[in-house]
Design a protein around this motif. Structure first.
Motif, short mmCIF file in Angstrom:
data_model
loop_
_atom_site.label_atom_id
_atom_site.label_comp_id
_atom_site.label_asym_id
_atom_site.label_seq_id
_atom_site.Cartn_x
_atom_site.Cartn_y
_atom_site.Cartn_z
N ARG A 98 -4.40 8.74 7.61
CA ARG A 98 -4.99 9.43 6.45
C ARG A 98 -5.38 10.86 6.81
O ARG A 98 -5.13 11.79 6.05
CB ARG A 98 -6.24 8.67 5.98
CG ARG A 98 -6.93 9.24 4.76
CD ARG A 98 -8.33 8.67 4.63
NE ARG A 98 -9.17 9.14 5.72
CZ ARG A 98 -10.29 8.53 6.11
NH1 ARG A 98 -10.66 7.41 5.53
NH2 ARG A 98 -11.02 9.03 7.09
N PHE A 112 -0.58 12.06 0.64
CA PHE A 112 0.05 10.78 0.90
C PHE A 112 1.54 10.82 0.58
O PHE A 112 2.28 9.95 1.01
CB PHE A 112 -0.65 9.68 0.10
CG PHE A 112 -1.96 9.26 0.69
CD1 PHE A 112 -2.00 8.36 1.73
CD2 PHE A 112 -3.14 9.80 0.22
CE1 PHE A 112 -3.22 7.98 2.30
CE2 PHE A 112 -4.36 9.43 0.76
CZ PHE A 112 -4.39 8.52 1.81
N LYS A 148 0.84 -1.21 0.00
CA LYS A 148 0.00 0.00 0.00
C LYS A 148 0.87 1.25 0.00
O LYS A 148 0.60 2.21 -0.73
CB LYS A 148 -0.91 0.02 1.24
CG LYS A 148 -2.13 -0.84 1.13
CD LYS A 148 -3.00 -0.66 2.36
CE LYS A 148 -4.27 -1.50 2.27
NZ LYS A 148 -5.12 -1.34 3.46
N PHE A 158 -5.14 8.64 -3.98
CA PHE A 158 -5.39 8.44 -2.57
C PHE A 158 -5.76 9.75 -1.86
O PHE A 158 -6.38 9.72 -0.80
CB PHE A 158 -4.20 7.73 -1.93
CG PHE A 158 -4.08 6.33 -2.46
CD1 PHE A 158 -4.90 5.32 -1.97
CD2 PHE A 158 -3.22 6.03 -3.50
CE1 PHE A 158 -4.84 4.04 -2.49
CE2 PHE A 158 -3.16 4.74 -4.02
CZ PHE A 158 -3.97 3.75 -3.51
N PRO A 172 -0.28 9.26 -5.85
CA PRO A 172 -0.80 10.11 -4.77
C PRO A 172 -2.14 10.78 -5.06
O PRO A 172 -2.97 10.86 -4.16
CB PRO A 172 0.33 11.14 -4.56
CG PRO A 172 1.20 11.04 -5.77
CD PRO A 172 1.08 9.65 -6.27
N TYR A 187 0.66 4.01 -2.80
CA TYR A 187 0.30 5.38 -2.42
C TYR A 187 1.29 6.38 -3.00
O TYR A 187 0.92 7.44 -3.50
CB TYR A 187 0.28 5.54 -0.90
CG TYR A 187 -0.87 4.87 -0.19
CD1 TYR A 187 -1.91 4.28 -0.89
CD2 TYR A 187 -0.90 4.81 1.20
CE1 TYR A 187 -2.96 3.65 -0.22
CE2 TYR A 187 -1.94 4.19 1.88
CZ TYR A 187 -2.97 3.62 1.17
OH TYR A 187 -3.99 3.02 1.84
N LYS A 188 2.58 6.03 -2.89
CA LYS A 188 3.63 6.93 -3.38
C LYS A 188 3.58 7.07 -4.91
O LYS A 188 3.90 8.12 -5.46
CB LYS A 188 5.00 6.39 -2.96
CG LYS A 188 5.28 6.50 -1.47
CD LYS A 188 5.45 7.95 -1.04
CE LYS A 188 5.95 8.05 0.39
NZ LYS A 188 6.13 9.44 0.81
#
Length: 210
Positions: free
Chosen positions: A176, A182, A98, A109, A106, A102-103
């Motif tokens: 979050r 993120f 994850k 997310f 971005p 996410y990276k």
């Protein structure tokens, strides 16, 4: 995706990504009702006519983004080693994947974070359905083929798993809401999560399995 948008899907990748990222940004920043298709058009560098040639309405664009986000989330599970049967090592592996996803995506997310607070009546039913589906599907896949013999004999295993679920979901929500992007999340989050895993392992596992 649940609905196919052939004119949009057949665009060159760079233009398609420009439109997706512009739309994700606008909806995430302003919410569904206040989001402006004019701003999306401006940000993406396209004409208004072309946007509505791909999508018939603002809602249709929004629902496309939800489907797109679900596809990105599915990438997480595609990369997990499902041969790992220890529940805590499995959850750590999912967390690491994850983090990487996410990276890489971005804007997706950031949009996901905004969904949690979206109250627009026009799209709220779809969001509620998505939330239940993502949680149920994620937990179902996450716990598939887990070795339950590692849990102590004197505890209710299902209740222990419920506690692990609540901890994972609560920690994810806390992280979050603590960041604006993120991209701001660092590896220290995974280190902190290890501390919680170690604590739960001492509570729920047989001593020889810790």
């Amino acid at each position: 995706m649940a609905v196919i948008y052939p004119k949009f899907i057949n665009l060159e990748a760079e233009k398609r990504e420009r439109i997706i990222n512009a739309a994700l940004k606008e909806f995430a920043q302003k919410g569904y009702d206040k989001a402006s298709t004019n701003e999306i058009i401006k940000e993406a560098g396209i004409s208004k006519g072309s946007l509505f040639n791909y999508f018939n309405s603002k809602k249709e664009l929004y629902l496309f983004l939800i489907d797109y986000m679900v596809e990105i989330v599915d990438k997480i599970y595609d990369e997990v080693d499902w041969n790992e049967t220890d529940i805590f090592r499995r959850m750590k592996a999912i967390g690491l994947v994850k983090f990487k996803v996410y990276k890489k995506f971005p804007p997706v997310f950031i949009f996901l974070k905004a969904l949690a607070h979206e109250e627009a009546a026009e799209v709220k039913p779809e969001i509620n359905k998505l939330g239940k589906s993502l949680i149920a599907g994620g937990l179902e896949r996450g716990y598939k083929n887990i070795d339950l013999t590692k849990f102590r004999d004197d505890i209710d295993v299902q209740k222990a798993i419920n506690i692990i679920n609540w901890a994972i979901l609560g920690f994810a929500e806390q992280q979050r809401d603590a960041v604006d992007s993120f991209e701001d999340i660092g590896m220290e989050v995974l280190d902190e999560w290890d501390d919680y895993f170690d604590l739960m392992k001492r509570c729920f596992y047989k001593e020889e399995e810790q």
